[in-house]
Design an enzyme around this catalytic site. Structure first.
Site, PDB file in Angstrom:
ATOM      1  N   LYS A   1       0.826  -1.208   0.000  1.00 55.01           N
ATOM      2  CA  LYS A   1       0.000   0.000   0.000  1.00 55.01           C
ATOM      3  C   LYS A   1       0.869   1.271   0.000  1.00 55.01           C
ATOM      4  O   LYS A   1       0.446   2.323  -0.453  1.00 55.01           O
ATOM      5  CB  LYS A   1      -0.925   0.030   1.207  1.00 55.01           C
ATOM      6  CG  LYS A   1      -1.848  -1.176   1.369  1.00 55.01           C
ATOM      7  CD  LYS A   1      -3.105  -1.054   0.548  1.00 55.01           C
ATOM      8  CE  LYS A   1      -4.129  -2.151   0.842  1.00 55.01           C
ATOM      9  NZ  LYS A   1      -3.654  -3.519   0.600  1.00 55.01           N
TER      10      LYS A   1
HETATM   11  C1  LIG Z   1      -4.133  -4.620  -0.081  1.00 58.36           C
HETATM   12  C2  LIG Z   1      -3.308  -5.844  -0.182  1.00 58.36           C
HETATM   13  C3  LIG Z   1      -3.542  -6.819  -1.187  1.00 58.36           C
HETATM   14  C4  LIG Z   1      -4.672  -6.713  -2.186  1.00 58.36           C
HETATM   15  O1  LIG Z   1      -4.470  -5.720  -3.144  1.00 58.36           O
HETATM   16  P1  LIG Z   1      -5.688  -5.157  -4.032  1.00 58.36           P
HETATM   17  O2  LIG Z   1      -5.135  -4.016  -4.796  1.00 58.36           O
HETATM   18  O3  LIG Z   1      -6.744  -4.733  -3.047  1.00 58.36           O
HETATM   19  O4  LIG Z   1      -6.160  -6.264  -4.896  1.00 58.36           O
HETATM   20  C5  LIG Z   1      -2.691  -7.910  -1.246  1.00 58.36           C
HETATM   21  N1  LIG Z   1      -1.687  -8.086  -0.350  1.00 58.36           N
HETATM   22  C6  LIG Z   1      -1.445  -7.175   0.633  1.00 58.36           C
HETATM   23  C7  LIG Z   1      -0.337  -7.433   1.599  1.00 58.36           C
HETATM   24  C8  LIG Z   1      -2.227  -6.025   0.751  1.00 58.36           C
HETATM   25  O5  LIG Z   1      -1.982  -5.144   1.735  1.00 58.36           O
END
Ligand SMILES: *Cc1c(COP(=O)(O)O)cnc(C)c1O
Length: 496
Positions: free
Chosen positions: A112
């Site tokens: 993120k």
């Molecule tokens: C948010 C997240 C995801 C999923 O990503 P999306 O863009 O919502 O599909 C996968 N792995 C981790 C560690 C995340 O924080």
């Protein structure tokens, strides 16, 4: 470059307007009216550049109402050596036959950060263009990872205040510690009684409350959003797929023009959609491999064309993928339906009403052309962590393991041998208990004991930002009822 909505093709907004507004009034999501291309020559010249230089080139094509200098300033601040533990920002690591794109070198050790380090700076610049002299208030309801990443991203960005609400009993102890010790002058963290959905619902109702909007407006403050449907969060994610391709070129693993596949552990469909957009911009991606955990609503959708969120919800060891409504899927369906806004509006009306909808056969065939869908359960996830560690001496987290499993499954099933880039979305130390137990160790003790045990057992080094939490002071200990969230926000502005 102008933007319209997935449910209203007639709209025409600048990037700054789309980013400040976040979501379109009729409920649709903002998308570019057309997609820029990166030619093969341009790709070749990108390969010789640094991550931040690659980011400026790609983002300039979307943020056409920003100057090159503005974009450069934001990008260099976001992906600085102080914030990222790797100077390559998103390095690619060969692991067996796969290439892991490590998206977790930022301050919160999860992917993120790739978007949330940049979005606040872009959002601030956007607000200056669209709403000069206003302060921006960001509201976030979080089940863990997004809250911390938003706090780190907005920390001390002038002209912004960020409010994060989390369910008092609904986040891991490490996630809680990350949030309640947050530094910064403009951050507010508060626990609420109730679960994540309660927090989320209240945030949505505050966003649209005329009374709150008026009260804030009197104080010269407007709301904006940092959640994953904001275009400003999606655009930075397109960059790292180009960067990964460039790194493979530089390493001599591929020749310019060679196809690659991309596997992504998917929740809200933001990360994999960014890969699809990179492909639309002519990055040679062959297949997009969409990996889910036991909450496999997307696997079923890709295989059958039926989206059905009326199903049991599982709390898994890859919690950031425990999602039954993948908001960003709407952008893909809009694109593959030939930008048919009326069709999308109808489809989502049906989904909101019934919790289920189906796409027509033509659209399903198009989805299957581009995507492969697969999933794996917790037991298989743990097996992958153990196998990859024992065979390749590489420690991966639970989310990444899901994608590795589905990537390998795809290769076995189809014999497609193109190099596969797997998005690695979190550092293993963020989930020490699950990773320890995958490796056959007892996950005893508190978070920091588990981290130490994992370090000893694997002879790897835990990330500094997680270790630093051990000695940091708790700043935020308030727990409130969700009815009081409004007052909490208004009070913070009254105090200034
Ligand atoms: C948010 C997240 C995801 C999923 O990503 P999306 O863009 O919502 O599909 C996968 N792995 C981790 C560690 C995340 O924080």
């Amino acid at each position: 470059m102008l933007y319209c909505s997935t449910r209203n093709h007639a709209l025409s907004l600048s990037a700054a307007e789309a980013i400040v507004q976040g979501i379109s009034e009729e409920g649709g999501l903002f998308v570019p009216q057309s997609f820029p291309e990166i030619s093969s020559e341009e790709l070749k010249s990108l390969a010789e550049k640094s991550y931040t230089e690659r980011a400026v080139v790609v983002l300039s094509k979307f943020l056409t109402d920003f100057t090159q200098e503005e974009i450069k300033e934001c990008v260099e601040k976001a992906y600085s050596a102080q914030k990222f533990s790797s100077s390559r920002i998103a390095p690619v690591a060969p692991v067996g036959e796969r290439y892991l794109l490590e998206l977790w070198h930022g301050p919160t050790c999860a992917f993120k950060d790739m978007a949330l380090q940049l979005l606040p700076l872009i959002l601030k610049k956007s607000a200056e263009k669209v709403l000069p002299n206003k302060q921006v208030a960001i509201l976030v309801a979080t089940s863990g990872d997004t809250g911390k990443a938003a706090l780190e991203g907005f920390r001390d960005v002038s002209g912004t205040q960020v409010f994060v609400f989390y369910p008092a009993d609904g986040v891991s102890s490490m996630q809680k510690l990350q949030m309640v010790t947050q530094r910064g002058k403009n951050v507010h963290v508060c626990a609420i009684h109730g679960n994540f959905d309660d927090a989320q619902r209240e945030v949505k109702s505050i966003f649209t409350s005329r009374k709150v909007i008026e009260d804030l407006s009197a104080r010269n403050v407007v709301f904006s959003s940092a959640n994953s449907i904001n275009w400003g969060r999606l655009a930075p994610q397109i960059v790292y797929y180009f960067s990964a391709y460039c790194d493979l070129l530089q390493a001599g693993a591929i020749q310019n023009g060679d196809p690659i596949n991309v596997a992504v552990p998917t929740g809200n469909f933001g990360n994999i959609l960014a890969a699809y957009y990179a492909k639309k911009m002519h990055l040679p991606i062959q297949k997009l491999i969409c990996a889910s955990n036991s909450n496999n609503v997307l696997t079923e959708f890709i295989q059958t064309g039926k989206y059905n969120r009326n199903r049991p919800f599982y709390a898994t060891i890859s919690p950031s993928m425990d999602i039954l409504i993948s908001s960003n899927l709407e952008r893909l369906l809009y694109d593959l339906s030939g930008r048919d806004d009326a069709y999308i509006a109808g489809l989502y009306q049906q989904l909101e009403r019934d919790g289920i909808c189906s796409v027509d056969d033509r659209l399903r065939a198009k989805i299957q052309d581009e995507f492969y869908g697969g999933y794996c359960d917790d037991e298989q996830t743990k097996r992958v962590i153990k196998e990859v560690f024992e065979k390749e001496h590489y420690l991966c987290d639970t989310h990444t393991a899901v994608a590795i499993h589905v990537c390998d499954q795809y290769r076995r099933e189809t014999k497609d041998s193109a190099p596969c880039v797997v998005a690695s979305t979190a550092n293993a130390y963020k989930f020490p208990s699950s990773v320890l137990s995958a490796l056959g160790e007892e996950p005893e003790g508190g978070d920091f004991e588990q981290i130490e045990r994992l370090a000893r057992h694997t002879k790897t080094v835990p990330p500094a930002p997680l270790l630093a939490l051990k000695d940091s002071q708790v700043r935020f200990s308030q727990v409130i009822d969700r009815e009081h969230m409004k007052e909490y926000i208004l009070q913070s502005f009254a105090e200034e």
